[in-house]
Design a protein around this motif. Structure first.
Motif, PDB file in Angstrom:
ATOM      1  N   LYS A  13       1.230  -1.087   0.249  1.00 51.95           N
ATOM      2  CA  LYS A  13       0.018   0.167   0.289  1.00 51.95           C
ATOM      3  C   LYS A  13       1.022   1.657   0.009  1.00 51.95           C
ATOM      4  CE  LYS A  13      -4.242  -1.586   2.286  1.00 51.95           C
ATOM      5  NZ  LYS A  13      -5.193  -1.697   3.352  1.00 51.95           N
ATOM      6  N   ILE A  17       0.663   4.084  -3.046  1.00 49.59           N
ATOM      7  CA  ILE A  17       0.035   5.798  -2.778  1.00 49.59           C
ATOM      8  C   ILE A  17       1.052   6.497  -3.188  1.00 49.59           C
ATOM      9  CG2 ILE A  17      -0.714   7.329  -0.679  1.00 49.59           C
ATOM     10  CD1 ILE A  17      -2.437   4.774   0.419  1.00 49.59           C
ATOM     11  N   ALA A  49     -11.448   2.703   7.445  1.00 51.20           N
ATOM     12  CA  ALA A  49     -10.644   3.510   7.833  1.00 51.20           C
ATOM     13  C   ALA A  49     -10.652   5.061   8.906  1.00 51.20           C
ATOM     14  CB  ALA A  49     -10.978   4.372   5.900  1.00 51.20           C
ATOM     15  N   ASP A  70      -6.201   3.425   3.986  1.00 52.05           N
ATOM     16  CA  ASP A  70      -7.040   3.232   3.164  1.00 52.05           C
ATOM     17  C   ASP A  70      -7.335   1.552   3.848  1.00 52.05           C
ATOM     18  OD1 ASP A  70      -6.958   1.308   0.558  1.00 52.05           O
ATOM     19  OD2 ASP A  70      -6.420   0.947   2.101  1.00 52.05           O
ATOM     20  N   SER A  72      -9.180  -1.564   2.449  1.00 51.94           N
ATOM     21  CA  SER A  72      -9.704  -2.131   1.065  1.00 51.94           C
ATOM     22  C   SER A  72      -9.653  -3.013   0.996  1.00 51.94           C
ATOM     23  CB  SER A  72      -8.874  -1.465  -0.084  1.00 51.94           C
ATOM     24  OG  SER A  72      -7.380  -1.741   0.287  1.00 51.94           O
ATOM     25  N   ALA A 122     -12.282   0.232  -2.390  1.00 51.63           N
ATOM     26  CA  ALA A 122     -11.411   1.142  -1.926  1.00 51.63           C
ATOM     27  C   ALA A 122     -11.988   2.054  -1.085  1.00 51.63           C
ATOM     28  CB  ALA A 122     -10.222   1.857  -1.842  1.00 51.63           C
ATOM     29  N   ILE A 124     -11.237   5.910   1.553  1.00 53.30           N
ATOM     30  CA  ILE A 124     -10.122   6.595   1.559  1.00 53.30           C
ATOM     31  C   ILE A 124     -10.435   7.770   2.855  1.00 53.30           C
ATOM     32  CG2 ILE A 124      -8.158   8.458   1.127  1.00 53.30           C
ATOM     33  CD1 ILE A 124      -6.816   6.567  -1.354  1.00 53.30           C
ATOM     34  N   THR A 134     -13.626  11.283   3.983  1.00 54.16           N
ATOM     35  CA  THR A 134     -13.590   9.532   2.681  1.00 54.16           C
ATOM     36  C   THR A 134     -14.179   9.832   1.950  1.00 54.16           C
ATOM     37  OG1 THR A 134     -16.142   8.686   4.081  1.00 54.16           O
ATOM     38  CG2 THR A 134     -14.216   8.670   5.591  1.00 54.16           C
ATOM     39  N   HIS A 136     -14.216   7.013  -1.987  1.00 55.30           N
ATOM     40  CA  HIS A 136     -13.927   5.807  -2.214  1.00 55.30           C
ATOM     41  C   HIS A 136     -14.151   5.296  -3.818  1.00 55.30           C
ATOM     42  CE1 HIS A 136     -17.127   4.692   1.113  1.00 55.30           C
ATOM     43  NE2 HIS A 136     -16.892   3.830   0.978  1.00 55.30           N
ATOM     44  N   ARG A 182      -7.597   1.770  -5.988  1.00 58.72           N
ATOM     45  CA  ARG A 182      -6.952   2.581  -5.056  1.00 58.72           C
ATOM     46  C   ARG A 182      -7.061   3.593  -5.880  1.00 58.72           C
ATOM     47  NH1 ARG A 182      -4.254  -0.855  -2.932  1.00 58.72           N
ATOM     48  NH2 ARG A 182      -5.419  -0.942  -1.525  1.00 58.72           N
ATOM     49  N   ALA A 185      -9.734   6.321  -5.946  1.00 54.98           N
ATOM     50  CA  ALA A 185     -10.335   6.526  -4.394  1.00 54.98           C
ATOM     51  C   ALA A 185      -9.184   7.797  -4.079  1.00 54.98           C
ATOM     52  CB  ALA A 185     -10.318   5.937  -3.390  1.00 54.98           C
ATOM     53  N   LEU A 186      -8.425   7.391  -5.003  1.00 52.20           N
ATOM     54  CA  LEU A 186      -6.922   8.347  -4.529  1.00 52.20           C
ATOM     55  C   LEU A 186      -6.883   9.410  -5.062  1.00 52.20           C
ATOM     56  CD1 LEU A 186      -3.397   6.068  -3.854  1.00 52.20           C
ATOM     57  CD2 LEU A 186      -4.036   7.660  -2.506  1.00 52.20           C
TER      58      LEU A 186
END
Length: 196
Positions: A13, A17, A49, A70, A72, A122, A124, A134, A136, A182, A185-186
């Protein structure tokens, strides 16, 4: 460069990230304080999370720090959404990625099928002074009963994303970065970070 503290020590992870948040100095919290147990006892990715982000923010005792967590996992239709929030420990408390992967492939096969529709989620969470947010991201595809490819981590070698004919374990990192749950979501989390 702004510091972004991750509420994880999972190297897979952390790598992912870091690659997606290049404008930040991304640090796993374990480089700042000793690792401690965080009880994730909520029943959604979002709440788990938040539990992680809040716990690390509080433990760091620095109101200016920005913590990202995170949660997930993968949900398989033929298993009625399992393993879901239990993805990280599906093979048992001390299970590693390989144990989890093996158990999930066996459980799908036990249903008498060689594959099943599945999706990754995911969630976050971002926690800093007076702010909790948050977001998703999702990735849909097919879970297999056989692992293919050496790339990625977790359940990647058994998951074929929608529109592809290779597993995440076989796909190029750049391709995976574009479509992963991810990274989706990021991208949304990035907008929140810019607004802080």
């Amino acid at each position: 460069m702004k510091k972004l503290v991750l509420a994880t020590s999972n190297q897979g992870k952390v790598r992912e990230i870091k690659a997606l948040c290049k404008e930040y100095e991304v640090i796993p919290y374990t480089e700042l304080i000793d690792a401690f147990e965080i009880i994730e006892d909520a029943d959604t990715f979002k709440e788990n999370a938040l539990i992680k982000a809040r716990a690390v923010y509080k433990a760091l005792d620095d109101e200016n720090v920005v913590v990202m967590a995170d949660d997930s996992g993968i949900s398989v239709d033929v298993l009625e959404g399992a393993p879901g929030i239990y993805s990280a420990r599906y093979g048992g408390e001390d299970a590693n990625d390989k144990d989890n992967l093996k158990k999930l492939m066996q459980d799908i096969e036990a249903k008498g099928v060689m594959s099943s529709p599945a999706h990754y989620t995911a969630a976050i969470a971002i926690v800093t002074k007076g702010i909790e947010k948050t977001v998703h991201g999702w990735m849909y595809g097919t879970a297999l009963t056989e692992a293919k490819g050496e790339g990625g981590f977790g359940y990647d070698p058994m998951f074929i994303p929608l529109g592809y004919d290779k597993t995440l374990g076989e796909l190029d990192e750049e391709v995976k970065k574009e479509l992963s749950h991810r990274s989706r979501a990021l991208r949304l989390a990035g907008k929140i970070l810019k607004s802080l």
